[in-house]
Design an enzyme around this catalytic site. Structure first.
Site, mmCIF file in Angstrom:
data_model
loop_
_atom_site.group_PDB
_atom_site.id
_atom_site.type_symbol
_atom_site.label_atom_id
_atom_site.label_comp_id
_atom_site.label_asym_id
_atom_site.label_seq_id
_atom_site.Cartn_x
_atom_site.Cartn_y
_atom_site.Cartn_z
ATOM 1 N N ASP A 1 0.863 -1.186 0.000
ATOM 2 C CA ASP A 1 0.000 0.000 0.000
ATOM 3 C C ASP A 1 0.894 1.228 0.000
ATOM 4 O O ASP A 1 1.912 1.258 0.708
ATOM 5 C CB ASP A 1 -0.917 0.005 1.230
ATOM 6 C CG ASP A 1 -2.108 0.940 1.055
ATOM 7 O OD1 ASP A 1 -1.894 2.100 0.645
ATOM 8 O OD2 ASP A 1 -3.243 0.521 1.340
ATOM 9 N N ASP A 2 0.524 2.255 -0.782
ATOM 10 C CA ASP A 2 1.359 3.459 -0.861
ATOM 11 C C ASP A 2 1.037 4.477 0.230
ATOM 12 O O ASP A 2 1.699 5.516 0.315
ATOM 13 C CB ASP A 2 1.207 4.110 -2.238
ATOM 14 C CG ASP A 2 -0.215 4.569 -2.515
ATOM 15 O OD1 ASP A 2 -1.154 3.840 -2.131
ATOM 16 O OD2 ASP A 2 -0.404 5.638 -3.117
ATOM 17 N N ASP B 1 11.553 -68.294 -12.568
ATOM 18 C CA ASP B 1 12.546 -67.709 -13.469
ATOM 19 C C ASP B 1 12.274 -68.219 -14.877
ATOM 20 O O ASP B 1 12.084 -69.426 -15.092
ATOM 21 C CB ASP B 1 13.952 -68.106 -13.010
ATOM 22 C CG ASP B 1 15.046 -67.421 -13.809
ATOM 23 O OD1 ASP B 1 15.562 -66.411 -13.340
ATOM 24 O OD2 ASP B 1 15.374 -67.919 -14.910
ATOM 25 N N ILE B 2 12.228 -67.312 -15.857
ATOM 26 C CA ILE B 2 11.975 -67.716 -17.241
ATOM 27 C C ILE B 2 13.187 -68.491 -17.762
ATOM 28 O O ILE B 2 14.330 -68.022 -17.661
ATOM 29 C CB ILE B 2 11.706 -66.491 -18.132
ATOM 30 C CG1 ILE B 2 10.485 -65.711 -17.605
ATOM 31 C CG2 ILE B 2 11.479 -66.904 -19.584
ATOM 32 C CD1 ILE B 2 10.209 -64.418 -18.342
ATOM 33 N N ASN C 1 16.551 -62.534 -25.528
ATOM 34 C CA ASN C 1 17.137 -61.208 -25.741
ATOM 35 C C ASN C 1 18.151 -61.214 -26.874
ATOM 36 O O ASN C 1 18.187 -60.292 -27.703
ATOM 37 C CB ASN C 1 17.804 -60.714 -24.450
ATOM 38 C CG ASN C 1 16.832 -60.010 -23.528
ATOM 39 O OD1 ASN C 1 15.815 -59.480 -23.966
ATOM 40 N ND2 ASN C 1 17.134 -59.997 -22.237
ATOM 41 N N ASP D 1 11.275 -57.612 -23.689
ATOM 42 C CA ASP D 1 10.290 -56.852 -22.900
ATOM 43 C C ASP D 1 8.874 -57.361 -23.157
ATOM 44 O O ASP D 1 8.049 -57.438 -22.237
ATOM 45 C CB ASP D 1 10.373 -55.358 -23.231
ATOM 46 C CG ASP D 1 11.622 -54.697 -22.658
ATOM 47 O OD1 ASP D 1 12.307 -55.347 -21.833
ATOM 48 O OD2 ASP D 1 11.905 -53.539 -23.026
ATOM 49 N N GLU E 1 14.481 -61.482 -15.182
ATOM 50 C CA GLU E 1 13.398 -62.397 -15.575
ATOM 51 C C GLU E 1 12.901 -63.217 -14.401
ATOM 52 O O GLU E 1 12.281 -64.265 -14.587
ATOM 53 C CB GLU E 1 13.875 -63.323 -16.696
ATOM 54 C CG GLU E 1 14.954 -64.305 -16.303
ATOM 55 C CD GLU E 1 16.380 -63.760 -16.443
ATOM 56 O OE1 GLU E 1 17.296 -64.582 -16.577
ATOM 57 O OE2 GLU E 1 16.558 -62.523 -16.433
#
Length: 457
Positions: free
Chosen positions: A9-10, A330-331, A338, A347, A373
């Site tokens: 404020d002035d 486990d795969i 891969n 993936d 995996e």
């Protein structure tokens, strides 16, 4: 509640008056005599709220507010315009500039302090959510603050609680360009509707002959589903006590009758924008938490989550004397996948493998990607016999249907090996349980793969 408030404020007498009122409430007060100084202070300091005069030399309060709201660094700071101007057009212009409220001089002490505290409560919530979102960004999880932003262009949904049909019609007409309005005359029906449906704003018109509208506001703030839903209350001229009590209850804003349609639209849009901003922040926080415990490739829980949650399930099993089994799978020969089809093919296999795990196990079981995996399924209240049956069912689900590679169109025959272990008297820790399952998996790999092996009792 403590906070740093900037008074702009002035006229020195006005500054001293507001400063004295705020200091009496133990706020930290900074002052500025013009707009440029105010902008510079906000750039250099943490400011929690700004009380901003309009008529000032240099640039007026409207432009100061617009610049503050246009800067990412200061856009979140609540701005209350405090001025001698009392025309509806001035209030609307201030709100369109981004001001959070508009108070007319001389300012009522109770309204001033209640408004300040209400806005500071909201800022505290917003600050916490922004910090969490910034932390997620620092962690490398980009664009989380975009979560939920698709609603920004949707038509707002407003619930109007109004005891009189004629005022319902006027408010619906005023808000028609910006919102779909559902009007109800029964406050309890409105409470149920607010809890069951997705609204951006509730407007409560305090014109009931035999009902206290603040009770509805209190109930809305008490329910988990409506705790953060903005509330705008419409009151009679001179109803200062109701306004103060409403703000103390957590009502976000108020309008004095007779309602100016432009002001109603501007104040409603302010609350709607604020809600959607906070919704985005909450969504980003939720997404951050999910990403912290979820494997991004498969959507299964990750090892971090497994390590924490397995402890909980193990201790519960010990305390209740209930069985607990763990499966590690486990795969088989995944490296060949891969090497032959690249990481994109790998993936795809991992994602499909995860889908089959998810569709085969039971609802109470916990499935996680352990790494690479390798996957883990934790089965509460599950005996060794049932765990073996679950593992065999999953083994068959993997073997019996080929894995289709979308990027090459080829079909792969995939198998997996399984090791299972169950909590027995000699198993005293989750690590021991996992070690036994891992040893069983190792045996399954070494004795021909594509089989289920149970750890020795």
């Amino acid at each position: 509640m403590t906070a740093r408030i900037l008074v702009v404020d002035d006229i020195p007498a006005n500054v001293k008056l507001l400063e004295a009122r705020l200091l009496a409430e133990y706020f930290d007060v900074m002052t500025a005599a013009d707009g440029y100084t105010a902008l510079a202070i906000c750039e250099r300091n943490q400011v929690d709220l700004i009380l901003l005069d309009i008529m000032m030399p240099g640039i007026d309060g409207f432009e100061v507010c617009e610049r503050l709201k246009a800067s990412q660094k200061t856009a979140h700071i609540p701005v209350v315009m405090v001025t001698a101007l009392d025309q509806p057009t001035d209030r609307v212009r201030g709100l369109k500039a981004g001001a959070d409220d508009f108070l007319t001089k001389p300012v009522n002490d109770l309204q001033l302090i209640s408004r300040v505290k209400s806005l500071l409560r909201l800022k505290t919530l917003s600050d916490e959510l922004r910090i969490r979102a910034d932390t997620a960004h620092t962690m490398g999880i980009d664009d989380l603050t975009r979560a939920g932003e698709g609603r920004a262009d949707e038509t707002a949904q407003v619930l109007l609680v109004d005891g009189r049909a004629n005022s319902q019609e006027r408010i619906i007409k005023a808000l028609k360009p910006v919102a779909d309005v559902l009007a109800l005359s029964d406050p309890q029906a409105a409470l149920f509707e607010a809890a069951e449906s997705a609204f951006d704003l509730v407007i409560v018109n305090a014109n009931f002959d035999d009902y206290d509208p603040l009770r509805l506001c209190s109930q809305l703030r008490s329910l988990e589903r409506t705790r953060f839903l903005p509330i705008l209350i419409i009151t009679e001229q001179g109803a200062d006590e109701m306004v103060v009590r409403a703000l103390d209850l957590g009502v976000n804003d108020y309008i004095i009758r007779p309602v100016d349609p432009n002001e109603l639209v501007a104040r409603s849009l302010t609350q709607i924008r604020r809600k959607r901003y906070n919704d985005r922040l909450r969504a980003s926080v939720k997404q951050t938490i999910e990403l912290a415990v979820t494997d991004p490739l498969t959507g299964l829980y990750n090892r971090r989550y497994l390590d924490n949650h397995l402890n909980v399930l193990f201790n519960r099993s010990m305390a209740r004397g209930r069985p607990l089994s763990v499966l590690i799978t486990d795969i088989d020969r995944f490296k060949q996948v891969n090497d032959t089809y690249g990481h994109d093919g790998g993936d795809e296999v991992l994602r499909e493998f995860s889908n089959r795990v998810r569709s085969t196990i039971r609802g109470a079981d916990l499935a996680c990607r352990y790494g690479g995996e390798e996957f883990v399924v934790v089965m509460p209240d599950t005996s060794p016999e049932i765990a073996a049956a679950v593992a065999e069912r999953l083994r068959a689900a993997i073997e019996n249907a080929p894995f289709m590679l979308k990027h090459s169109g080829e079909a792969l025959n995939v198998t997996a090996s399984f090791g299972i272990a169950s909590r027995i008297a000699s198993v005293l820790t989750p690590d021991q349980l996992m070690k036994q399952a891992d040893l069983a998996l190792y045996e399954a790999k070494n004795t021909g793969r594509n089989r289920v092996v149970a750890a020795a009792a």
